[in-house]
Design an enzyme around this catalytic site. Structure first.
Site, mmCIF file in Angstrom:
data_model
loop_
_atom_site.group_PDB
_atom_site.id
_atom_site.type_symbol
_atom_site.label_atom_id
_atom_site.label_comp_id
_atom_site.label_asym_id
_atom_site.label_seq_id
_atom_site.Cartn_x
_atom_site.Cartn_y
_atom_site.Cartn_z
ATOM 1 N N LEU A 45 -5.971 -1.989 -0.588
ATOM 2 C CA LEU A 45 -5.702 -1.922 0.847
ATOM 3 C C LEU A 45 -6.178 -3.223 1.496
ATOM 4 O O LEU A 45 -7.232 -3.277 2.096
ATOM 5 C CB LEU A 45 -6.446 -0.720 1.430
ATOM 6 N N HIS A 61 0.656 0.606 15.853
ATOM 7 C CA HIS A 61 1.770 1.141 15.062
ATOM 8 C C HIS A 61 3.109 0.973 15.781
ATOM 9 O O HIS A 61 4.086 1.598 15.387
ATOM 10 C CB HIS A 61 1.559 2.630 14.776
ATOM 11 N N GLU A 89 0.852 -1.185 0.000
ATOM 12 C CA GLU A 89 0.000 0.000 0.000
ATOM 13 C C GLU A 89 0.889 1.237 0.000
ATOM 14 O O GLU A 89 1.783 1.351 0.851
ATOM 15 C CB GLU A 89 -0.880 -0.002 1.260
ATOM 16 N N GLU A 131 -4.192 -6.608 3.277
ATOM 17 C CA GLU A 131 -2.918 -7.270 3.580
ATOM 18 C C GLU A 131 -2.909 -8.745 3.199
ATOM 19 O O GLU A 131 -1.907 -9.263 2.706
ATOM 20 C CB GLU A 131 -2.570 -7.101 5.063
ATOM 21 N N GLN A 164 2.464 -2.024 6.045
ATOM 22 C CA GLN A 164 2.715 -0.629 6.414
ATOM 23 C C GLN A 164 3.208 -0.469 7.856
ATOM 24 O O GLN A 164 4.116 0.319 8.108
ATOM 25 C CB GLN A 164 1.449 0.184 6.175
ATOM 26 N N PHE A 165 2.616 -1.220 8.768
ATOM 27 C CA PHE A 165 3.038 -1.184 10.173
ATOM 28 C C PHE A 165 2.863 -2.574 10.781
ATOM 29 O O PHE A 165 2.010 -3.342 10.330
ATOM 30 C CB PHE A 165 2.192 -0.191 10.983
#
Lengths: 386, 326
Positions: free
Chosen positions: B60, B131, B31, B62, B84-85
């Site tokens: 979007l 995060h 992403e 995973e 992303q995290f």
């Protein structure tokens, strides 16, 4: 509008009989693509015409009979304790042989765990399918030999693998296609939804072949969806079509058309083969606990093999000698399957440490050495006992 | 010039660029990895130079990213996917654990799954929920996966090359709070093996083992302890699966004491595995029980509390003192 539905509309948040999942939605009256009726009559469809020679028709019949024979043998072997489990395809032969025979050699197949008929079409030796059910391996065939991927047990995972593979096909500029098999239960899985999204966005040359066999173990299709499954495709931006899954000719024609569309670079198609699983989900469950006897009886009248036999006989495309010969071939297949399964050796203990990693791995090396020493200690004590 | 001082972020970017440049089968997927260059800019400029077919912005989703990467790998590609995290890897956890990790074994070795899953991980950047987590043990526990984490720019550069070249799936944890730390990278060097632990500071009284973001903390702790006359050896584990126990063992048998430090919760964490194995291997060399310093058995806290949760200099030094007191 009925009084009952008006009342339901006034209390939209109340669970009522009308909104209960047990009530069948309109999907019970499907618009099916059909080329061969349950009575064995050839009919035409404006979008999916097919013209097969007598030899080709006999070949499809042979595929279905031998697949059913293999399946019956595997079920029997499970009952005899030779297999730990079996997922029978009884009733789904037309969906699998029709779609399987639509494929080219360079197409790639991602099956779930019930695609024994598709495996047959790909040239996978049927006895190779039995290793995982016997418990000697988790797959046991090289997927690249026949472009037939390993069976996937986690529901729906393989639809994403198929989509990724198809993205690769497109990148390579190849004109082959990819097909992903899954069931009506899998249509509820997030991975299937994600594979629809990815394949649409990247215009991947993949055909989603959903065998709606009406039951996900004990859960009916109405527990998975409120709209006919093939209609889901529209929301993702590609076509969906519902085919009579017990009609091998229609399954062949519809899948062929979808594969050609993929080859032309026009992206994915969802094919819903409307069919019925005649037996249990696997040998572990008992369908008499969750479905009515008359339901199976109604579907028996639509049997995929019987209807093609009727057509072959009426049209004169096959004579008695063909059916007799096939019966002999069928028994020979059963015998071979029995013999191969019973002779399958258990894996060597040290094979525990094989194939976990492609590259070397120090942790595996350490544990392998410990296990080997442990195994060797038995040999030593046997030696001492002499 | 082959030697250049760069940040971990820059080293990863250079490494990915090199991988794309050397092997046309290498792809980057994720992403926002394209125009934006990723939320941490690790893939900055790569789509511009290699095109949308090589550096692929994805939907979007995973599970879809990893699942399609598996399919691409089966087709002969070498996908590097970006999660992303850390906390967002869980929608893909099923694909990683039930599919990516096992497919090579299920095919009796006939197929390979060269997929790299990049995960910026760990806390200390004041982020919101999901995060800042360190889920490495959840992956290291799964046979079929390799799990690594660099702590400096040189390792970031070279370990990424090695991960991409590996025929096994590699979970590549990037210490996000160290992204901007700079150190020297020799792009002409011959790197050591991917799974070799490295002694980053010699010492004789106690061994500190860490990886990723905690290596820096341990080096600072060792420097502080030096002022009190304590000689601390620091090992950078680099790989959490497999673990280079030989190097850890050799160090412990020299110092007699071991403290393992990581951000992840101590309970069932990699420290437990290291403590158990080293106790088995080096029982008679140990002067003290192996101690662990890490996160608590609590959800990762809100940002204003993370300094309490994350092991800092003082907590590491406290563990050093406790070990030396035996």
């Amino acid at each position: 509008m009925t009084v009952e539905s008006t009342a339901a509309a006034r209390k939209p948040r109340r669970a009522s009989k009308r909104t209960s999942a047990a009530k069948k939605p309109q999907s019970s009256e499907p618009q099916l693509v059909q080329l061969l009726t349950p009575e064995g009559e050839r009919v035409e469809h404006p979008d999916y015409s097919i013209d097969l020679s007598a030899e080709e028709l006999r070949a499809l019949y042979r595929d279905m009979v031998l697949t059913r024979r293999f399946d019956a043998e595997a079920t029997a072997l499970q009952r005899q304790g030779e297999l730990g489990l079996w997922a029978s395809l009884l009733g789904q032969e037309a969906a699998q042989i029709g779609s399987g025979r639509a494929l080219r050699d360079d197409d790639y197949v991602f099956p779930t765990y019930r695609e024994h008929g598709v495996a047959w079409c790909r040239g996978v030796d049927p006895t190779n399918l039995l290793g995982m059910f016997r418990g000697v391996n988790h797959g046991g065939w090289d997927p690249t030999t026949n472009n037939f991927h390993l069976y996937t047990i986690v529901i729906g995972s393989q639809t994403l693998h198929a989509t990724g593979y198809a993205m690769g096909v497109a990148k390579d500029g190849a004109d082959s296609a990819v097909i992903a098999y899954f069931g009506d239960g899998a249509s509820s899985q997030g991975d299937v939804a994600e594979s629809f999204t990815f394949s649409a966005v990247y215009n991947a040359p993949v055909v989603f072949f959903c065998q709606n066999n009406q039951w996900a173990i004990s859960e009916p299709t109405e527990r998975q969806t409120r709209v006919p499954l093939y209609q889901r495709a529209q929301g993702y931006g590609f076509p969906g079509v519902r085919v009579d899954g017990n009609d091998v000719l229609a399954c062949l024609a519809v899948t062929r058309s979808a594969l050609e569309r993929a080859r032309r670079g026009e992206g994915p198609t969802l094919v819903e083969a409307f069919t019925y699983r005649m037996g249990a989900h696997t040998t572990s469950d008992d369908p008499t606990k969750y479905r009515a006897d008359d339901e199976r009886a109604a579907w028996e009248a639509k049997d995929p093999i019987l209807r093609l036999r009727t057509y072959l006989e009426k049209s004169g495309h096959a004579d008695e000698a063909f059916f007799t010969e096939l019966e002999t071939e069928s028994e020979a297949l059963g015998k071979r399957v029995r013999e191969v399964v019973r002779a399958m050796p258990d894996p060597e203990p040290m094979s525990l440490f094989e194939h976990g990693y492609a590259d070397g791995n120090s942790l595996v090396d350490e544990e392998r050495a410990q296990f080997a020493a442990y195994q060797a200690s038995f040999a030593d004590s046997a030696e001492e006992g002499k | 010039m082959a030697v250049e001082k760069m940040s971990i972020a820059k080293a990863l970017n250079e490494s990915l660029r090199h991988a794309l440049d050397t092997d046309p089968k290498v792809l980057i997927m994720g992403e926002d990895v394209g125009k934006l260059g990723g939320v941490f800019r690790i893939t900055d400029g790569l789509q511009k130079d290699f095109g949308e077919d090589r550096v692929i912005d994805t939907p979007l989703a995973e599970s879809g990213i990893v699942g399609t990467a598996i399919g691409l790998a089966l087709r002969g590609y070498r996908p590097i996917v970006e999660i992303q995290f850390d906390g967002f890897v869980f929608p893909a956890y099923d694909q990683i654990v039930t599919q990516l990790a096992k497919m090579h074994a299920r095919a009796l070795g006939k197929i390979k799954l060269p997929v790299v899953v990049r995960i910026p991980y760990g806390g200390g950047i004041g982020a919101v929920e999901h995060h800042s987590e360190s889920p490495e043990a959840l992956f290291a526990h799964v046979a079929g996966l390799k799990v690594v984490s660099p702590s400096n720019a040189s390792d970031a550069y070279w370990m990424m090359q090695q991960a991409v070249q590996s025929d096994d799936p590699v979970i590549f944890f990037e210490p996000k709070r160290r992204y901007w730390d700079k150190s020297e990278v020799d792009t002409d060097a011959i790197p050591g093996p991917l799974h070799k632990a490295v002694t980053v500071r010699e010492g004789s009284d106690l061994t500190l083992v860490a990886y990723g973001p905690m290596v820096k903390v341990c080096l600072e702790a060792a420097a502080a302890a030096q002022e009190e006359g304590k000689s601390i050896e620091v090992l950078d584990l680099r790989s959490m699966s497999p673990i280079d126990f030989d190097t850890v063992q050799a160090s412990v048998e020299k110092t007699g004491r071991l403290v393992v430090v990581h951000e992840a919760p101590v309970f069932y964490g990699s420290g437990a595995e290291i403590a158990a194995r080293i106790t088995e291997r080096s029982f008679y060399h140990l002067e003290a029980p192996v101690l662990r310093v890490g996160g608590y058995h609590a959800p990762y806290p809100p940002a204003r509390l993370e300094e309490e949760y994350l092991p800092g200099l003082d907590r590491v030094l406290d563990a050093v003192d406790r070990s030396l007191a035996y």
